[in-house]
Design a protein around this motif. Structure first.
Motif, short mmCIF file in Angstrom:
data_model
loop_
_atom_site.label_atom_id
_atom_site.label_comp_id
_atom_site.label_asym_id
_atom_site.label_seq_id
_atom_site.Cartn_x
_atom_site.Cartn_y
_atom_site.Cartn_z
N UNK A 166 0.25 -24.98 10.29
CA UNK A 166 -0.80 -25.68 11.02
C UNK A 166 -1.06 -25.09 12.41
N UNK A 167 -0.13 -24.30 12.92
CA UNK A 167 -0.29 -23.74 14.27
C UNK A 167 -1.22 -22.53 14.31
N UNK A 168 -1.57 -21.98 13.17
CA UNK A 168 -2.42 -20.79 13.14
C UNK A 168 -3.88 -21.16 13.29
N UNK A 169 -4.63 -20.30 13.97
CA UNK A 169 -6.04 -20.54 14.26
C UNK A 169 -6.96 -20.13 13.11
N UNK A 170 -6.49 -19.22 12.25
CA UNK A 170 -7.34 -18.76 11.15
C UNK A 170 -6.46 -18.21 10.02
N UNK A 171 -7.01 -18.07 8.82
CA UNK A 171 -6.24 -17.56 7.68
C UNK A 171 -5.68 -16.15 7.91
N UNK A 172 -6.44 -15.30 8.62
CA UNK A 172 -5.96 -13.94 8.87
C UNK A 172 -4.70 -13.96 9.72
N UNK A 173 -4.65 -14.83 10.70
CA UNK A 173 -3.47 -14.96 11.55
C UNK A 173 -2.26 -15.38 10.72
N UNK A 174 -2.46 -16.32 9.83
CA UNK A 174 -1.39 -16.77 8.94
C UNK A 174 -0.92 -15.63 8.04
N UNK A 175 -1.87 -14.94 7.41
CA UNK A 175 -1.52 -13.84 6.50
C UNK A 175 -0.75 -12.74 7.22
N UNK A 176 -1.22 -12.38 8.41
CA UNK A 176 -0.56 -11.30 9.15
C UNK A 176 0.83 -11.71 9.64
N UNK A 177 1.02 -13.01 9.85
CA UNK A 177 2.36 -13.45 10.25
C UNK A 177 3.35 -13.26 9.11
N UNK A 178 2.85 -13.26 7.89
CA UNK A 178 3.72 -13.11 6.73
C UNK A 178 3.95 -11.64 6.37
N UNK A 179 2.90 -10.83 6.37
CA UNK A 179 3.07 -9.43 5.94
C UNK A 179 2.98 -8.43 7.09
N UNK A 180 2.76 -8.91 8.31
CA UNK A 180 2.52 -8.02 9.42
C UNK A 180 3.75 -7.47 10.12
N UNK A 181 4.94 -7.81 9.68
CA UNK A 181 6.14 -7.26 10.31
C UNK A 181 6.22 -5.76 10.09
N UNK A 182 7.01 -5.10 10.90
CA UNK A 182 7.07 -3.64 10.89
C UNK A 182 7.33 -3.06 9.49
N UNK A 183 8.18 -3.68 8.70
CA UNK A 183 8.54 -3.14 7.39
C UNK A 183 8.19 -4.08 6.23
N UNK A 184 7.59 -5.23 6.50
CA UNK A 184 7.37 -6.21 5.44
C UNK A 184 6.48 -5.69 4.31
N UNK A 185 5.34 -5.10 4.63
CA UNK A 185 4.45 -4.59 3.59
C UNK A 185 5.13 -3.47 2.79
N UNK A 186 5.93 -2.66 3.47
CA UNK A 186 6.64 -1.57 2.79
C UNK A 186 7.68 -2.14 1.84
N UNK A 187 8.40 -3.17 2.28
CA UNK A 187 9.38 -3.82 1.41
C UNK A 187 8.68 -4.39 0.18
N UNK A 188 7.59 -5.10 0.40
CA UNK A 188 6.84 -5.68 -0.72
C UNK A 188 6.39 -4.58 -1.67
N UNK A 189 5.87 -3.48 -1.13
CA UNK A 189 5.39 -2.37 -1.95
C UNK A 189 6.50 -1.82 -2.84
#
Length: 118
Positions: free
Chosen positions: A7-30
């Motif tokens: 609920x603290x996020x201002x928009x869906x993009x902010x929420x999404x980037x908080x989940x996959x935006x870490x330095x290695x998160x997208x690479x780990x998922x990949x």
């Protein structure tokens, strides 16, 4: 992630980037697409990640429901990581990022380092 934090996020993009935006998160998922990997395997394929950073990123992905962590009661401890059902919904997004990265290497006139490894 809990509802109160979301609920603290201002928009869906902010929420999404908080989940996959870490330095290695997208690479780990990949790397987990279609794979179940042990911690040591993930560490080997992402050598720039310090053990502390890798552990932190894995814990955050688990807390957000993106990856499963399965621990086996053996000595030494064995831990495996895989994508959850929610994590698998990110596959098209992660694959699109990979495709964009390949195109960008082409635009720069550079060889794709992943092709060199094969």
């Amino acid at each position: 992630m809990d509802i109160e934090k979301a609920k603290t996020f201002q928009c869906p993009m902010e929420l999404a980037m908080s989940i996959i935006g870490g330095k290695y998160k997208a690479i780990i998922i990949w790397h987990l697409i279609g794979n179940t990997l042990r911690y040591n395997e993930i560490q080997k394929i992402i050598p720039k990640a310090t053990p502390k950073m890798l552990s932190q990123q894995l814990k955050e992905l688990e807390a957000d429901g993106i990856i499963n962590r399965k621990m086996y009661p053996v000595v030494p401890p064995k831990t495996e990581y895989s994508l959850t059902e929610l994590g698998r919904t990110l596959i098209p997004i992660i694959q699109s990022l990979e495709t964009w990265g390949i195109k960008y290497f082409e635009i720069l006139g550079l060889p794709n380092p992943c092709d060199i490894e094969k």
